[in-house]
Design a protein around this motif. Structure first.
Motif, short mmCIF file in Angstrom:
data_model
loop_
_atom_site.label_atom_id
_atom_site.label_comp_id
_atom_site.label_asym_id
_atom_site.label_seq_id
_atom_site.Cartn_x
_atom_site.Cartn_y
_atom_site.Cartn_z
N THR A 147 41.68 50.85 31.17
CA THR A 147 41.93 49.42 31.27
C THR A 147 42.42 49.07 32.66
O THR A 147 42.68 49.95 33.49
N PHE A 148 42.52 47.76 32.91
CA PHE A 148 43.12 47.25 34.13
C PHE A 148 44.18 46.27 33.65
O PHE A 148 43.84 45.25 33.05
N ASP A 149 45.44 46.62 33.83
CA ASP A 149 46.59 45.94 33.24
C ASP A 149 46.30 44.48 32.87
O ASP A 149 46.12 43.61 33.72
N ALA A 150 46.26 44.23 31.56
CA ALA A 150 45.86 42.91 31.07
C ALA A 150 47.05 42.06 30.61
O ALA A 150 46.88 41.10 29.85
N THR A 151 48.25 42.39 31.07
CA THR A 151 49.43 41.60 30.67
C THR A 151 49.56 40.33 31.49
O THR A 151 50.37 39.46 31.17
N VAL A 152 48.76 40.22 32.55
CA VAL A 152 48.79 39.02 33.39
C VAL A 152 47.37 38.53 33.63
O VAL A 152 46.40 39.25 33.37
N ALA A 153 47.25 37.32 34.13
CA ALA A 153 45.94 36.76 34.49
C ALA A 153 45.68 37.04 35.97
O ALA A 153 46.47 36.67 36.83
N TRP A 154 44.58 37.71 36.25
CA TRP A 154 44.22 38.08 37.62
C TRP A 154 43.23 37.08 38.22
O TRP A 154 42.44 36.48 37.48
N PRO A 155 43.24 36.92 39.53
CA PRO A 155 42.19 36.11 40.14
C PRO A 155 40.84 36.81 39.99
O PRO A 155 40.78 38.05 39.95
N VAL A 156 39.80 36.03 39.85
CA VAL A 156 38.37 36.44 39.83
C VAL A 156 37.97 37.36 38.68
O VAL A 156 36.79 37.64 38.50
N TYR A 157 38.91 37.87 37.88
CA TYR A 157 38.57 38.83 36.82
C TYR A 157 37.97 38.14 35.60
O TYR A 157 37.22 38.74 34.84
N GLY A 158 38.34 36.89 35.40
CA GLY A 158 37.72 36.08 34.37
C GLY A 158 37.75 36.69 32.98
O GLY A 158 38.77 37.22 32.52
#
Length: 258
Positions: A147-158
């Motif tokens: 995974t790629f840490d999904a506890t926050v909203a990242w730019p461009v990851y949508g």
């Protein structure tokens, strides 16, 4: 003797030498495991070439996690390439995809068909792959996803970010239901690496820049070995009572603020 001596492991989604999955496959072999790789379509031939670059050439099976026939026949096809009488001790889920239309800005404008693809390939497949492999599990087995840490909203990851959040929840539900059968399910949350997956994300250089300045231990965007080692450790008996966990391999980035 390596920590995976005598074990057989399926690593799904290997594409290039720059991938975390390839690093995990190499380290697993160095630690004594028999490794089987998978991919499908045009990527299958790439996977077959990559299999020859491991310390010992690995068998390759075709697997498209959106193909019900592939999933239904996976156990039988794995038996054909696994050592005689062997059980499947570990599965690595290194599978993720979202259409370009599902990433970048404009999150609420994305059509369901594009978001649905991200969820089917990147999230639901953790459960379907695990279920397809269950006939080969013995008294114990370990499933490890990425995974790629999904506890926050990242730019461009949508919508890939939303799919990863769902993946993390999926891993916990699988851990809860399959624990009584001796199956551990964990995830490795790696920092940004210059893999094919990361290169497909528009504006992914923003992640690299953030990690360069904030990761307490520092971070190399080209070094997949730390993540590969974490995967192998979770496949081994060194974490016998750990399930439903997310192990961060990101230089400590997740633990710090601004």
């Amino acid at each position: 003797m390596g920590i995976l001596e005598g074990k057989t492991v399926l690593i799904a989604g290997v594409l290039t030498e720059a991938s975390i999955a390839f690093s995990a496959a190499r380290i697993a072999q160095e630690q004594g495991a028999t490794v089987v790789l998978s991919n499908f379509g045009r990527a299958l031939s790439l996977c077959q070439r990559i299999a020859k670059r491991l310390p010992q050439e690995a068998a390759v099976v075709e697997l498209d996690v959106t193909d019900t026939e592939h999933l239904a026949t996976l156990a039988d096809r794995l038996r054909e390439v696994m050592p005689a009488g062997a059980q499947l001790d570990g599965v690595v889920h290194s599978i993720g995809f979202a259409p370009q239309e599902a990433m970048g800005e404009g999150f609420p404008e994305v059509a369901w068909e594009h978001a649905a693809t991200a969820f089917q390939v990147s999230t639901w497949s953790l459960a379907s792959l695990t279920q397809a492999c269950r006939p080969l599990f013995g008294d114990k087995a370990s499933v490890v996803g990425l995974t790629f840490d999904a506890t926050v909203a990242w730019p461009v990851y949508g919508w890939m970010g939303a799919a990863k959040a769902a993946l993390e929840s999926t891993s916990r539900y699988l851990a809860r239901e399959l624990g009584p059968d001796g199956v551990r399910v964990n995830l490795v949350a790696a920092g940004p690496l210059r893999t094919m997956a990361m290169k497909s994300i528009p504006g992914s250089s923003q992640f690299e820049e953030a990690w360069e300045t904030k990761a307490p231990l520092g971070w190399s965007v080209t070094d997949t070995e730390p993540s590969g080692k974490a995967i192998v450790a979770l496949l081994s008996e060194w974490f016998p009572a750990t399930t439903g966990e997310i192990v961060h391999v990101d230089g400590g980035f997740h633990a710090v603020g601004v």
